[in-house]
Design an enzyme around this catalytic site. Structure first.
Site, short mmCIF file in Angstrom:
data_model
loop_
_atom_site.label_atom_id
_atom_site.label_comp_id
_atom_site.label_asym_id
_atom_site.label_seq_id
_atom_site.Cartn_x
_atom_site.Cartn_y
_atom_site.Cartn_z
N ARG A 294 -32.58 69.41 108.58
CA ARG A 294 -31.72 68.41 109.21
C ARG A 294 -30.92 67.61 108.21
NH1 ARG A 294 -35.84 65.89 113.75
NH2 ARG A 294 -36.68 67.93 114.32
N THR B 67 -36.65 73.15 112.52
CA THR B 67 -35.30 72.96 113.05
C THR B 67 -34.41 74.17 112.73
OG1 THR B 67 -35.63 70.58 112.59
CG2 THR B 67 -33.51 71.22 113.44
N LYS C 48 -44.19 76.70 119.81
CA LYS C 48 -44.02 75.24 119.71
C LYS C 48 -43.58 74.76 121.09
CE LYS C 48 -40.86 71.88 117.61
NZ LYS C 48 -40.74 71.16 116.34
N GLU D 86 -43.86 70.86 107.71
CA GLU D 86 -42.67 71.48 108.32
C GLU D 86 -41.48 70.66 107.85
OE1 GLU D 86 -42.56 71.82 112.68
OE2 GLU D 86 -40.39 71.59 112.55
C1 3PG Z 1 -39.62 68.07 115.92
O1 3PG Z 1 -38.62 68.59 115.46
O2 3PG Z 1 -40.66 68.70 116.08
C2 3PG Z 1 -39.55 66.65 116.37
O3 3PG Z 1 -38.40 66.03 115.97
C3 3PG Z 1 -40.73 65.84 116.03
O4 3PG Z 1 -40.85 64.94 117.05
P1 3PG Z 1 -41.29 63.45 116.77
O5 3PG Z 1 -40.31 62.90 115.78
O6 3PG Z 1 -41.17 62.79 118.11
O7 3PG Z 1 -42.69 63.48 116.25
#
Ligand code: 3PG
Length: 210
Positions: A47, A71, A131, A43
């Site tokens: 960002r 995102t 999710k 994924e």
């Molecule tokens: C996401 O977008 O799914 C999260 O930023 C991932 O979360 P983590 O960095 O705490 O694993």
């Protein structure tokens, strides 16, 4: 279990790597390390300014990995990600317009939810694979166990605050298909190009049972 033709996005890998790439070459290197470790899905989060370019580069240079865009926080990003070659989409939360834009692409997608009302709204929109974000902050495994009672038809990819240590307790739940996380790509490993370490973390994650 790595074929993109898998009927469910949640069944492709036990751990979906959530990745931030500063440039396309870094995205490609991360993708190669994940594949080397036995995790053929990524994924790639939107960002960084280079995210779409990274998706295009991974699609071209690492065709064996299933690359998705994460995102998705604005409707237009869904089409941009699809046009860049993303084969699935993930949003951290869900508005009606974001959900509609993801649906319009025709790609599989995981809309983000964090409450029971959001789960019900997603189900009403025809989405049963979701999710859970931010997973730990939203109640973690206790939340998921509680939701399985009234809403057993919803299945989740919990993400946010999950680690190699906590992942097995999530994967043991019947309403969890896979977990997502960024722990496979630690900032210092990525910055120094330590792809062996990323591949090792991926291999450990690929071996987790569900
Ligand atoms: C996401 O977008 O799914 C999260 O930023 C991932 O979360 P983590 O960095 O705490 O694993």
């Amino acid at each position: 279990m790595s074929s993109p033709s898998e009927s469910s996005l949640l069944d492709v890998v036990p751990v979906l790597p959530v990745v931030v790439a500063e440039d396309a070459a870094q995205g490609v290197a991360i993708a190669r390390a994940l594949v080397a470790g036995g995790l053929p899905a990524i994924e790639l989060t939107l960002r960084t300014p280079a995210a779409l370019e990274a998706i295009r580069a991974i699609t071209a240079e690492v065709p064996e990995i299933l690359v998705g865009a994460g995102t998705i926080v604005a409707p237009r990003q869904a089409r941009l990600a699809a046009d860049a070659g993303a084969r699935f989409l993930v949003s951290p939360g869900t508005t009606r317009s974001v959900l509609h834009a993801m649906q319009e692409t025709g790609l599989p997608f995981l809309p983000g939810v964090a409450t029971v009302s959001e789960v019900l709204a997603a189900l009403e929109a025809g989405c049963s694979e979701l999710k859970l974000f931010p997973a730990e902050a939203s109640g973690g495994t206790a939340f998921l166990k509680a939701v399985a009672g009234p809403v057993p038809q919803a299945r989740f990819c919990p993400t946010g605050g999950i680690t190699a240590t906590s992942a097995p307790s999530y994967l043991a739940l019947p309403n969890v298909g896979c977990v997502g996380g960024s722990w496979l790509t630690p900032g210092d490993a990525v910055a120094s190009g330590d792809w062996e370490r990323v591949a090792k973390l991926a291999a450990e994650a690929a071996g987790l049972l569900r």
